[in-house]
Design an enzyme around this catalytic site. Sequence first.
Site, PDB file in Angstrom:
ATOM      1  N   CYS A 295       9.042  70.675  84.369  1.00 52.29           N
ATOM      2  CA  CYS A 295       9.938  70.277  85.532  1.00 52.29           C
ATOM      3  C   CYS A 295      10.663  71.414  86.059  1.00 52.29           C
ATOM      4  O   CYS A 295      10.734  71.727  87.254  1.00 52.29           O
ATOM      5  CB  CYS A 295      11.062  69.143  85.116  1.00 52.29           C
ATOM      6  SG  CYS A 295      10.388  67.467  84.484  1.00 52.29           S
TER       7      CYS A 295
HETATM    8  C1  BEZ Z   1       8.780  68.588  80.717  1.00 51.77           C
HETATM    9  O1  BEZ Z   1       9.421  68.897  81.884  1.00 51.77           O
HETATM   10  O2  BEZ Z   1       8.562  69.574  79.984  1.00 51.77           O
HETATM   11  C2  BEZ Z   1       8.719  67.290  79.916  1.00 51.77           C
HETATM   12  C3  BEZ Z   1       9.621  66.366  80.409  1.00 51.77           C
HETATM   13  C4  BEZ Z   1       9.686  65.033  79.927  1.00 51.77           C
HETATM   14  C5  BEZ Z   1       8.569  64.739  78.729  1.00 51.77           C
HETATM   15  C6  BEZ Z   1       7.570  65.973  78.543  1.00 51.77           C
HETATM   16  C7  BEZ Z   1       7.734  67.195  79.096  1.00 51.77           C
END
Ligand code: BEZ
Length: 210
Positions: free
Chosen positions: A45
């Site tokens: 994210c």
């Molecule tokens: C991420 O942004 O890395 C992420 C967020 C939630 C679940 C898996 C990855």
Amino acid sequence: MGIRLGDEAPNFTADTTEGTIDFHEWKAGSWAVLFSHPADFTPVCTTELGRTAELNAEFAKRNTKTIAVSVDPLESHKGWAGDIKDVGGTDLNFPIIADESRNVAHLYDMIHPGEGDTSTVRSVFIIDPNNKVRLTLTYPKSVGRNFDEILRVIDALQLTDSAPVSTPADWTPGERVIVSPAMSTEDAKVRFGEVDEVKPYLRWTAQPKG
Ligand code: BEZ
């Protein structure tokens, strides 16, 4: 039922990092990219929001506003903004919705229980100036989105709204396009000049000037 292409994008009021907004008022006259992410302070994210901030001028050139949403609270979003700048190199320059009530997530069907928990998956809605949903994408939490592809699709949507053409596989701006099946080859020659008829249903022409 989920949102379908051509539906009116549901309106909402929400708290964001840029204050409380009414979505339709906020985007009035613009295209919008409404996109969800699972959680703040997570790696994928952080790269996605950093990339969106970096591309802000490209979205603006296309009369397009971007707005992110997650179910994390406003204070969390505000605290995360510094990391987005550290990682992406650009200040956070678009709002993030704090959707703790999950109002936006439910309106846009952004929570998919099969994806693990009650946070939003990586949904994208491209919405036109008339508030019609023109494209949807849904990515799993583990896979970051390609924001160049989102710009490419906006270019294709704006082009195909402006002339009776479609874009072929892997099209990028400036490349040849396909004459709409609804237009005769004769009419296409009048409108576009050169037309290359490869099949009766596949006619190429240069990208019309904007
Ligand atoms: C991420 O942004 O890395 C992420 C967020 C939630 C679940 C898996 C990855």
